[in-house]
Design an enzyme around this catalytic site. Structure first.
Site, PDB file in Angstrom:
ATOM      1  N   ASP A  48       1.835   1.560  -6.916  1.00  0.00           N
ATOM      2  CA  ASP A  48       0.598   0.917  -7.362  1.00  0.00           C
ATOM      3  C   ASP A  48      -0.424   0.834  -6.234  1.00  0.00           C
ATOM      4  OD1 ASP A  48       2.090   0.602  -9.613  1.00  0.00           O
ATOM      5  OD2 ASP A  48       1.820  -1.568  -9.773  1.00  0.00           O
ATOM      6  N   ILE A  93       0.834  -1.221   0.000  1.00  0.00           N
ATOM      7  CA  ILE A  93       0.000   0.000   0.000  1.00  0.00           C
ATOM      8  C   ILE A  93       0.864   1.265   0.000  1.00  0.00           C
ATOM      9  CG2 ILE A  93      -0.185   0.118   2.549  1.00  0.00           C
ATOM     10  CD1 ILE A  93      -3.142   0.873   0.316  1.00  0.00           C
ATOM     11  N   ARG A 145       6.155   7.434  -8.858  1.00  0.00           N
ATOM     12  CA  ARG A 145       7.144   6.385  -9.070  1.00  0.00           C
ATOM     13  C   ARG A 145       8.357   6.624  -8.181  1.00  0.00           C
ATOM     14  NH1 ARG A 145       8.214   1.162 -10.564  1.00  0.00           N
ATOM     15  NH2 ARG A 145       8.706   0.963 -12.772  1.00  0.00           N
ATOM     16  N   SER A 191       5.243  -9.885 -13.400  1.00  0.00           N
ATOM     17  CA  SER A 191       6.000  -8.836 -14.093  1.00  0.00           C
ATOM     18  C   SER A 191       6.511  -9.288 -15.452  1.00  0.00           C
ATOM     19  CB  SER A 191       7.203  -8.456 -13.215  1.00  0.00           C
ATOM     20  OG  SER A 191       8.135  -7.714 -13.964  1.00  0.00           O
ATOM     21  N   GLU A 201       9.300  -8.666 -16.397  1.00  0.00           N
ATOM     22  CA  GLU A 201      10.695  -9.085 -16.173  1.00  0.00           C
ATOM     23  C   GLU A 201      10.839 -10.602 -16.300  1.00  0.00           C
ATOM     24  OE1 GLU A 201      14.115  -8.190 -14.909  1.00  0.00           O
ATOM     25  OE2 GLU A 201      13.547  -6.519 -16.173  1.00  0.00           O
ATOM     26  N   TYR A 232      15.301 -10.945  -9.252  1.00  0.00           N
ATOM     27  CA  TYR A 232      13.923 -10.425  -9.149  1.00  0.00           C
ATOM     28  C   TYR A 232      13.009 -11.173 -10.125  1.00  0.00           C
ATOM     29  CZ  TYR A 232       9.999  -7.245 -10.072  1.00  0.00           C
ATOM     30  OH  TYR A 232       8.745  -6.710 -10.279  1.00  0.00           O
ATOM     31  N   HIS A 282       5.091   0.458 -15.604  1.00  0.00           N
ATOM     32  CA  HIS A 282       4.116   1.544 -15.495  1.00  0.00           C
ATOM     33  C   HIS A 282       4.602   2.554 -14.470  1.00  0.00           C
ATOM     34  CE1 HIS A 282       2.851  -2.000 -13.229  1.00  0.00           C
ATOM     35  NE2 HIS A 282       2.484  -1.157 -12.268  1.00  0.00           N
TER      36      HIS A 282
HETATM   37  P1  NAP Z   1       6.984  -0.180  -5.153  1.00  0.00           P
HETATM   38  O1  NAP Z   1       6.542   1.247  -5.305  1.00  0.00           O
HETATM   39  O2  NAP Z   1       8.441  -0.487  -5.076  1.00  0.00           O
HETATM   40  O3  NAP Z   1       6.281  -0.740  -3.833  1.00  0.00           O
HETATM   41  C1  NAP Z   1       6.681  -1.952  -3.253  1.00  0.00           C
HETATM   42  C2  NAP Z   1       5.849  -2.198  -2.006  1.00  0.00           C
HETATM   43  O4  NAP Z   1       6.260  -3.446  -1.424  1.00  0.00           O
HETATM   44  C3  NAP Z   1       6.026  -1.129  -0.922  1.00  0.00           C
HETATM   45  O5  NAP Z   1       4.748  -0.765  -0.438  1.00  0.00           O
HETATM   46  C4  NAP Z   1       6.806  -1.850   0.162  1.00  0.00           C
HETATM   47  O6  NAP Z   1       6.483  -1.414   1.474  1.00  0.00           O
HETATM   48  C5  NAP Z   1       6.280  -3.276  -0.020  1.00  0.00           C
HETATM   49  N1  NAP Z   1       7.139  -4.261   0.640  1.00  0.00           N
HETATM   50  C6  NAP Z   1       8.486  -4.398   0.516  1.00  0.00           C
HETATM   51  N2  NAP Z   1       8.912  -5.390   1.344  1.00  0.00           N
HETATM   52  C7  NAP Z   1       7.816  -5.865   1.989  1.00  0.00           C
HETATM   53  C8  NAP Z   1       7.615  -6.883   2.974  1.00  0.00           C
HETATM   54  N3  NAP Z   1       8.616  -7.595   3.481  1.00  0.00           N
HETATM   55  N4  NAP Z   1       6.349  -7.105   3.411  1.00  0.00           N
HETATM   56  C9  NAP Z   1       5.308  -6.373   2.932  1.00  0.00           C
HETATM   57  N5  NAP Z   1       5.435  -5.400   2.008  1.00  0.00           N
HETATM   58  C10 NAP Z   1       6.686  -5.158   1.538  1.00  0.00           C
HETATM   59  O7  NAP Z   1       6.368  -1.083  -6.320  1.00  0.00           O
HETATM   60  P2  NAP Z   1       5.215  -0.742  -7.386  1.00  0.00           P
HETATM   61  O8  NAP Z   1       5.817  -0.096  -8.553  1.00  0.00           O
HETATM   62  O9  NAP Z   1       4.080  -0.124  -6.689  1.00  0.00           O
HETATM   63  O10 NAP Z   1       4.823  -2.219  -7.853  1.00  0.00           O
HETATM   64  C11 NAP Z   1       3.833  -2.989  -7.173  1.00  0.00           C
HETATM   65  C12 NAP Z   1       4.049  -4.466  -7.471  1.00  0.00           C
HETATM   66  O11 NAP Z   1       3.962  -4.680  -8.870  1.00  0.00           O
HETATM   67  C13 NAP Z   1       5.407  -5.016  -7.060  1.00  0.00           C
HETATM   68  O12 NAP Z   1       5.205  -6.346  -6.664  1.00  0.00           O
HETATM   69  C14 NAP Z   1       6.221  -4.969  -8.335  1.00  0.00           C
HETATM   70  O13 NAP Z   1       7.242  -5.942  -8.292  1.00  0.00           O
HETATM   71  C15 NAP Z   1       5.155  -5.298  -9.344  1.00  0.00           C
HETATM   72  N6  NAP Z   1       5.353  -4.770 -10.696  1.00  0.00           N
HETATM   73  C16 NAP Z   1       5.578  -3.438 -10.880  1.00  0.00           C
HETATM   74  C17 NAP Z   1       5.718  -2.934 -12.159  1.00  0.00           C
HETATM   75  C18 NAP Z   1       5.945  -1.467 -12.410  1.00  0.00           C
HETATM   76  O14 NAP Z   1       6.335  -1.124 -13.523  1.00  0.00           O
HETATM   77  N7  NAP Z   1       5.679  -0.604 -11.449  1.00  0.00           N
HETATM   78  C19 NAP Z   1       5.609  -3.807 -13.255  1.00  0.00           C
HETATM   79  C20 NAP Z   1       5.370  -5.153 -13.034  1.00  0.00           C
HETATM   80  C21 NAP Z   1       5.217  -5.631 -11.750  1.00  0.00           C
HETATM   81  P3  NAP Z   1       7.493  -0.575   2.426  1.00  0.00           P
HETATM   82  O15 NAP Z   1       7.085   0.847   2.307  1.00  0.00           O
HETATM   83  O16 NAP Z   1       7.182  -1.140   3.768  1.00  0.00           O
HETATM   84  O17 NAP Z   1       8.884  -0.852   1.961  1.00  0.00           O
HETATM   85  O1  G4F Z   2      13.238   1.722 -14.521  1.00  0.00           O
HETATM   86  P1  G4F Z   2      13.989   0.463 -14.361  1.00  0.00           P
HETATM   87  O2  G4F Z   2      14.836   0.328 -13.153  1.00  0.00           O
HETATM   88  O3  G4F Z   2      12.894  -0.677 -14.481  1.00  0.00           O
HETATM   89  P2  G4F Z   2      12.975  -2.241 -14.825  1.00  0.00           P
HETATM   90  O4  G4F Z   2      14.290  -2.824 -14.511  1.00  0.00           O
HETATM   91  O5  G4F Z   2      12.466  -2.422 -16.207  1.00  0.00           O
HETATM   92  O6  G4F Z   2      11.926  -2.844 -13.764  1.00  0.00           O
HETATM   93  C1  G4F Z   2      10.667  -2.229 -13.539  1.00  0.00           C
HETATM   94  O7  G4F Z   2       9.725  -2.786 -14.423  1.00  0.00           O
HETATM   95  C2  G4F Z   2       9.463  -4.199 -14.221  1.00  0.00           C
HETATM   96  C3  G4F Z   2       8.431  -4.617 -15.272  1.00  0.00           C
HETATM   97  O8  G4F Z   2       9.074  -4.845 -16.495  1.00  0.00           O
HETATM   98  C4  G4F Z   2       8.962  -4.393 -12.818  1.00  0.00           C
HETATM   99  F1  G4F Z   2       8.656  -5.690 -12.626  1.00  0.00           F
HETATM  100  C5  G4F Z   2      10.010  -3.928 -11.825  1.00  0.00           C
HETATM  101  O9  G4F Z   2       9.504  -4.072 -10.495  1.00  0.00           O
HETATM  102  C6  G4F Z   2      10.305  -2.450 -12.081  1.00  0.00           C
HETATM  103  O10 G4F Z   2       9.145  -1.715 -11.769  1.00  0.00           O
HETATM  104  O11 G4F Z   2      14.944   0.229 -15.629  1.00  0.00           O
HETATM  105  C7  G4F Z   2      14.454   0.282 -16.957  1.00  0.00           C
HETATM  106  C8  G4F Z   2      15.621   0.221 -17.934  1.00  0.00           C
HETATM  107  C9  G4F Z   2      16.610  -0.916 -17.674  1.00  0.00           C
HETATM  108  O12 G4F Z   2      16.912  -1.540 -18.890  1.00  0.00           O
HETATM  109  C10 G4F Z   2      17.853  -0.241 -17.136  1.00  0.00           C
HETATM  110  O13 G4F Z   2      19.081  -0.890 -17.448  1.00  0.00           O
HETATM  111  O14 G4F Z   2      16.396   1.424 -17.803  1.00  0.00           O
HETATM  112  C11 G4F Z   2      17.761   1.096 -17.849  1.00  0.00           C
HETATM  113  N1  G4F Z   2      18.534   2.154 -17.188  1.00  0.00           N
HETATM  114  C12 G4F Z   2      19.497   2.911 -17.781  1.00  0.00           C
HETATM  115  N2  G4F Z   2      20.035   3.742 -16.891  1.00  0.00           N
HETATM  116  C13 G4F Z   2      18.442   2.533 -15.910  1.00  0.00           C
HETATM  117  C14 G4F Z   2      19.396   3.535 -15.723  1.00  0.00           C
HETATM  118  N3  G4F Z   2      17.636   2.106 -14.906  1.00  0.00           N
HETATM  119  C15 G4F Z   2      17.763   2.700 -13.689  1.00  0.00           C
HETATM  120  N4  G4F Z   2      16.950   2.312 -12.686  1.00  0.00           N
HETATM  121  N5  G4F Z   2      18.699   3.685 -13.461  1.00  0.00           N
HETATM  122  C16 G4F Z   2      19.546   4.132 -14.446  1.00  0.00           C
HETATM  123  O15 G4F Z   2      20.380   5.002 -14.213  1.00  0.00           O
END
Ligand code: NAP
Ligand code: G4F
Length: 341
Positions: free
Chosen positions: A14, A10, A193, A134, A136, A158, A188
């Site tokens: 997301d 929460i 973010r 994901s 990923e 991951y 997303h």
């Molecule tokens: P986020 O902003 O990094 O949030 C992660 C959440 O996980 C935080 O609320 C964090 O809480 C909680 N968490 C971490 N460790 C925990 C634990 N031990 N027990 C309970 N909660 C814990 O991630 P998001 O972008 O909102 O993504 C939400 C989910 O979708 C994640 O599972 C992510 O892997 C997945 N996902 C995201 C994307 C994307 O592009 N955003 C894409 C595909 C899948 P704390 O504040 O307590 O650390």
């Molecule tokens: O924004 P990123 O760190 O996201 P990434 O690795 O794609 O993962 C995110 O999306 C996943 C879904 O596909 C989620 F499951 C995951 O939890 C997360 O939300 O990196 C995106 C791309 C990578 O290829 C990375 O190598 O950006 C490239 N990049 C280049 N320079 C960088 C940087 N990424 C980060 N974080 N920081 C840099 O300076």
């Protein structure tokens, strides 16, 4: 009676958008929060005043059982994870425990609280379960675009942990007849973010440079391509999945792909800056194994759920740049609780 949802994650991006969406749909929303003095909890209290909080941790089976017993949810959304890919190499075991085993613990909490065994399904109404899978998991992609049938080849601890959670969710559906689904979500983003992810790192960097607070932005691999959409759109797909008649997994993405270089061009361009004057490529920010290309085929979600993204890549980048310019110009701190628009 209002439907009741329990969300892990929460305090994350997301979690906040999904909570707002479910509240707008008339739900009673509960968020699982962890830690003794977690600073992100106060941000949730401020932004999401109608959300009720319950303590628990994906590392602690008993706490999840207690949370499910207390909340008695109709729907559970498991968004909690270690979600930053580079961290998963540094803390691979913790990532496996939270992002992978955490799914098992949440499913077990639901199974135990619902009285489901191998020979006996749920007697009363089922708790529906959503797992945040994901893109990923596709990793070194076998085909483009990626669909629900594309095989997985994860490239990070991951991605491997997410694949475990994905298959386990499928297995609980098949073994116990649980309504358990995975959304395979592509990247997303939003003004909420985390600053560690590349989109927000870039839009914050642009805002700092524009306001004279920085002179350069250090980035890793500019050639990687992602399918970037707007988080506010994507959480609606999560809800649609749990309201569908049949439990099925879905790919959620826009179907368009851009490189990090194109992201950088768009973000600096939105602030009237020439990116080549400011961006420094830093080999130290490259990953041990990269995911070069992600691009979704969201046809199943479109045809079966009626889900469509509404915000384009260009609109998303402009939205994030504008929000960060406003935040920093107003003296805001991206890491503090007041910073969420
Ligand atoms: P986020 O902003 O990094 O949030 C992660 C959440 O996980 C935080 O609320 C964090 O809480 C909680 N968490 C971490 N460790 C925990 C634990 N031990 N027990 C309970 N909660 C814990 O991630 P998001 O972008 O909102 O993504 C939400 C989910 O979708 C994640 O599972 C992510 O892997 C997945 N996902 C995201 C994307 C994307 O592009 N955003 C894409 C595909 C899948 P704390 O504040 O307590 O650390
Ligand atoms: O924004 P990123 O760190 O996201 P990434 O690795 O794609 O993962 C995110 O999306 C996943 C879904 O596909 C989620 F499951 C995951 O939890 C997360 O939300 O990196 C995106 C791309 C990578 O290829 C990375 O190598 O950006 C490239 N990049 C280049 N320079 C960088 C940087 N990424 C980060 N974080 N920081 C840099 O300076």
């Amino acid at each position: 009676m209002a439907r009741r949802a329990l969300l892990t994650g929460i305090t994350g991006q997301d979690g906040s958008y999904l909570a707002e969406h479910l509240l707008s749909e008339g739900y009673e929303v509960w968020g699982l929060v962890r830690g003794q003095a977690n600073p992100r909890v106060s941000r949730v209290r401020k932004l999401l005043q109608d959300v009720q909080l319950v303590r628990g941790d994906l590392l602690d089976q008993g706490s999840l059982i207690s949370a499910v017993e207390k909340v008695q949810p109709d729907e559970v959304y498991n968004l909690g994870a270690i979600s930053f890919v580079p961290m998963s190499w540094e803390q691979a075991e913790l990532t496996a425990e939270v992002t992978g085993m955490g799914v098992l613990r949440m499913l077990e909490a639901i199974r135990v609280c619902s009285g489901i065994t191998a020979s006996r399904g749920s007697a009363s109404g089922q708790i529906r379960f959503y797992q945040a899978s994901s893109s990923e998991m596709f990793g070194q992609v076998r085909e483009t675009p990626q669909t629900e049938r594309t095989p997985f080849h994860p490239r990070s601890p991951y991605g491997v942990a997410k694949a475990y959670g994905h298959f386990l969710t499928q297995n609980y559906r098949e073994s116990y007849g649980m309504y358990a689904v995975s959304g395979i979500l592509f990247n997303h983003e939003s003004p909420r973010r985390g600053a560690e992810f590349v989109t927000r790192k870039v839009t914050l960097g642009v805002a700092r440079i524009k306001l004279g607070m920085a002179t350069e932005l250090r980035l890793g691999n500019l050639e990687a391509r992602r399918d970037w959409g707007y988080a506010g759109d994507f959480v609606k797909a999560m809800h649609l999945m749990l309201r569908a008649a049949e439990p099925e997994d879905y790919v959620i993405g826009t179907g368009r792909t851009q490189s990090v270089r194109e992201l950088v061009e768009a973000a600096f361009g939105a602030a009237g800056l020439d990116w080549e004057r400011y961006v420094v490529c830093d080999q130290a920010l490259h990953r041990p194994a990269e995911v070069d290309l992600l691009c979704a085929d969201p046809k199943k979600a479109r045809t079966q759920l009626g889900w469509e993204p509404t915000v384009s890549f260009e609109e998303l980048v402009a939205m994030m740049v504008e929000a960060d310019l406003r935040l920093l110009a107003g003296g805001g701190d991206p890491d503090q609780d007041s910073s969420w628009p």
